[in-house]
Design a protein around this motif. Structure first.
Motif, PDB file in Angstrom:
ATOM      1  N   ALA A 143      40.900  35.775  33.736  1.00  0.00           N
ATOM      2  CA  ALA A 143      40.647  36.790  34.924  1.00  0.00           C
ATOM      3  C   ALA A 143      40.184  35.996  36.213  1.00  0.00           C
ATOM      4  O   ALA A 143      40.749  36.250  37.269  1.00  0.00           O
ATOM      5  CB  ALA A 143      39.600  37.571  34.352  1.00  0.00           C
ATOM      6  N   ALA A 144      39.403  34.887  36.083  1.00  0.00           N
ATOM      7  CA  ALA A 144      38.901  34.243  37.149  1.00  0.00           C
ATOM      8  C   ALA A 144      40.165  33.436  37.831  1.00  0.00           C
ATOM      9  O   ALA A 144      40.276  33.373  38.943  1.00  0.00           O
ATOM     10  CB  ALA A 144      37.851  33.099  36.709  1.00  0.00           C
ATOM     11  N   MET A 145      41.145  32.847  36.896  1.00  0.00           N
ATOM     12  CA  MET A 145      42.181  32.141  37.541  1.00  0.00           C
ATOM     13  C   MET A 145      43.055  32.982  38.122  1.00  0.00           C
ATOM     14  O   MET A 145      43.479  32.755  39.310  1.00  0.00           O
ATOM     15  CB  MET A 145      43.022  31.503  36.082  1.00  0.00           C
ATOM     16  N   LEU A 146      43.192  34.386  37.561  1.00  0.00           N
ATOM     17  CA  LEU A 146      44.390  35.077  38.432  1.00  0.00           C
ATOM     18  C   LEU A 146      43.455  35.875  39.768  1.00  0.00           C
ATOM     19  O   LEU A 146      44.226  35.925  40.909  1.00  0.00           O
ATOM     20  CB  LEU A 146      44.289  36.461  37.365  1.00  0.00           C
ATOM     21  N   ASP A 147      42.187  35.728  39.560  1.00  0.00           N
ATOM     22  CA  ASP A 147      41.502  36.310  40.919  1.00  0.00           C
ATOM     23  C   ASP A 147      41.660  35.163  42.159  1.00  0.00           C
ATOM     24  O   ASP A 147      41.925  35.444  43.054  1.00  0.00           O
ATOM     25  CB  ASP A 147      39.986  36.512  40.560  1.00  0.00           C
ATOM     26  N   GLU A 148      41.608  33.950  41.513  1.00  0.00           N
ATOM     27  CA  GLU A 148      41.755  32.698  42.527  1.00  0.00           C
ATOM     28  C   GLU A 148      43.055  32.683  43.231  1.00  0.00           C
ATOM     29  O   GLU A 148      43.392  32.653  44.375  1.00  0.00           O
ATOM     30  CB  GLU A 148      41.744  31.386  41.764  1.00  0.00           C
ATOM     31  N   ARG A 149      44.183  32.836  42.365  1.00  0.00           N
ATOM     32  CA  ARG A 149      45.581  33.246  42.791  1.00  0.00           C
ATOM     33  C   ARG A 149      45.827  34.415  43.861  1.00  0.00           C
ATOM     34  O   ARG A 149      46.391  34.131  44.670  1.00  0.00           O
ATOM     35  CB  ARG A 149      46.544  33.379  41.781  1.00  0.00           C
ATOM     36  N   TRP A 150      44.974  35.264  43.351  1.00  0.00           N
ATOM     37  CA  TRP A 150      45.036  36.705  44.083  1.00  0.00           C
ATOM     38  C   TRP A 150      44.478  36.377  45.598  1.00  0.00           C
ATOM     39  O   TRP A 150      45.269  36.827  46.384  1.00  0.00           O
ATOM     40  CB  TRP A 150      44.341  37.904  43.452  1.00  0.00           C
ATOM     41  N   GLU A 151      43.403  35.656  45.859  1.00  0.00           N
ATOM     42  CA  GLU A 151      42.825  35.334  47.089  1.00  0.00           C
ATOM     43  C   GLU A 151      43.718  34.497  47.649  1.00  0.00           C
ATOM     44  O   GLU A 151      43.949  34.959  49.127  1.00  0.00           O
ATOM     45  CB  GLU A 151      41.383  34.564  46.617  1.00  0.00           C
ATOM     46  N   VAL A 152      44.440  33.592  47.448  1.00  0.00           N
ATOM     47  CA  VAL A 152      45.396  33.050  48.188  1.00  0.00           C
ATOM     48  C   VAL A 152      46.543  33.768  48.494  1.00  0.00           C
ATOM     49  O   VAL A 152      46.951  33.811  49.668  1.00  0.00           O
ATOM     50  CB  VAL A 152      46.018  31.736  47.428  1.00  0.00           C
ATOM     51  N   ALA A 169      41.508  26.290  24.993  1.00  0.00           N
ATOM     52  CA  ALA A 169      40.141  26.969  25.292  1.00  0.00           C
ATOM     53  C   ALA A 169      40.047  27.993  26.297  1.00  0.00           C
ATOM     54  O   ALA A 169      39.703  29.101  26.143  1.00  0.00           O
ATOM     55  CB  ALA A 169      38.997  25.846  25.105  1.00  0.00           C
ATOM     56  N   LEU A 170      40.332  27.747  27.437  1.00  0.00           N
ATOM     57  CA  LEU A 170      40.384  28.509  28.738  1.00  0.00           C
ATOM     58  C   LEU A 170      41.426  29.759  28.549  1.00  0.00           C
ATOM     59  O   LEU A 170      41.026  30.565  28.801  1.00  0.00           O
ATOM     60  CB  LEU A 170      40.819  27.755  29.973  1.00  0.00           C
ATOM     61  N   LEU A 171      42.553  29.349  28.072  1.00  0.00           N
ATOM     62  CA  LEU A 171      43.660  30.466  27.984  1.00  0.00           C
ATOM     63  C   LEU A 171      43.163  31.389  26.813  1.00  0.00           C
ATOM     64  O   LEU A 171      43.694  32.442  26.541  1.00  0.00           O
ATOM     65  CB  LEU A 171      44.811  29.674  27.717  1.00  0.00           C
ATOM     66  N   ASN A 172      42.135  30.962  26.059  1.00  0.00           N
ATOM     67  CA  ASN A 172      41.748  31.811  24.857  1.00  0.00           C
ATOM     68  C   ASN A 172      40.627  32.705  25.440  1.00  0.00           C
ATOM     69  O   ASN A 172      40.130  33.507  24.486  1.00  0.00           O
ATOM     70  CB  ASN A 172      41.773  31.216  23.556  1.00  0.00           C
ATOM     71  N   ALA A 173      40.087  32.434  26.501  1.00  0.00           N
ATOM     72  CA  ALA A 173      38.861  33.061  27.063  1.00  0.00           C
ATOM     73  C   ALA A 173      39.356  34.087  28.155  1.00  0.00           C
ATOM     74  O   ALA A 173      39.614  33.730  29.091  1.00  0.00           O
ATOM     75  CB  ALA A 173      37.871  32.062  27.371  1.00  0.00           C
ATOM     76  N   PRO A 174      39.194  35.302  27.665  1.00  0.00           N
ATOM     77  CA  PRO A 174      39.622  36.505  28.630  1.00  0.00           C
ATOM     78  C   PRO A 174      39.010  36.177  30.118  1.00  0.00           C
ATOM     79  O   PRO A 174      39.595  36.388  31.048  1.00  0.00           O
ATOM     80  CB  PRO A 174      39.233  37.755  28.227  1.00  0.00           C
TER      81      PRO A 174
END
Length: 138
Positions: A100-109, A91-96
């Motif tokens: 985007a939130a997961m990528l933002d979190e990785r970007w912050e690290v 469900a999460l992987l099908n929600a854009p």
């Protein structure tokens, strides 16, 4: 992988040999940051490892630890143990917006460390941590 110390004598473990990250895409980036940093420190110290290895680990370990922690979370997400967790992952992987939130979190690290400009450093400046802040870790 958690290694108690990253160096002994003239031998140091760089990159993922010292702080390998589990799943999550942070291992290669952390390895490159570490390699660049270690090379710059060694160059500034004119190869004197005694000035460099402990400093490298002290400055790099908090960043590497954050990368590892994020990777553990991603591993649990990508390899769920229950059907309910598998359904939630799908469900999460099908929600854009979730992706985007997961990528933002990785970007912050990944932006949690600023590499120093080693071109203006000397071996003398390496001996005093307080006068030459080499790294910025957020």
């Amino acid at each position: 992988m958690d290694v108690p110390t990253w160096s002994t004598g003239r031998t140091a473990l760089p990159g993922e040999a010292a702080h390998g990250a589990p799943l999550g895409g942070m291992g290669a980036g952390a390895a490159l940051v570490g390699a660049c940093s270690l090379a710059g420190e060694l160059s500034a110290a004119r190869g004197d490892h005694r000035l460099v290895f402990a400093r490298y680990e002290r400055r790099m370990r908090p960043y590497a630890t954050r990368c590892q922690e994020g990777g553990r979370q991603v591993g649990e997400f990508l390899a769920p143990r229950t059907q309910q967790a598998i359904d939630a992952r799908h469900a999460l992987l099908n929600a854009p917006e979730a992706c985007a939130a997961m990528l933002d979190e990785r970007w912050e690290v990944s932006e949690g460390i600023a590499l120093p400009d080693h071109s203006r450093r000397t071996a003398e400046s390496l001996s005093d941590d307080t006068t030459h802040p080499v790294w910025e870790v957020n």
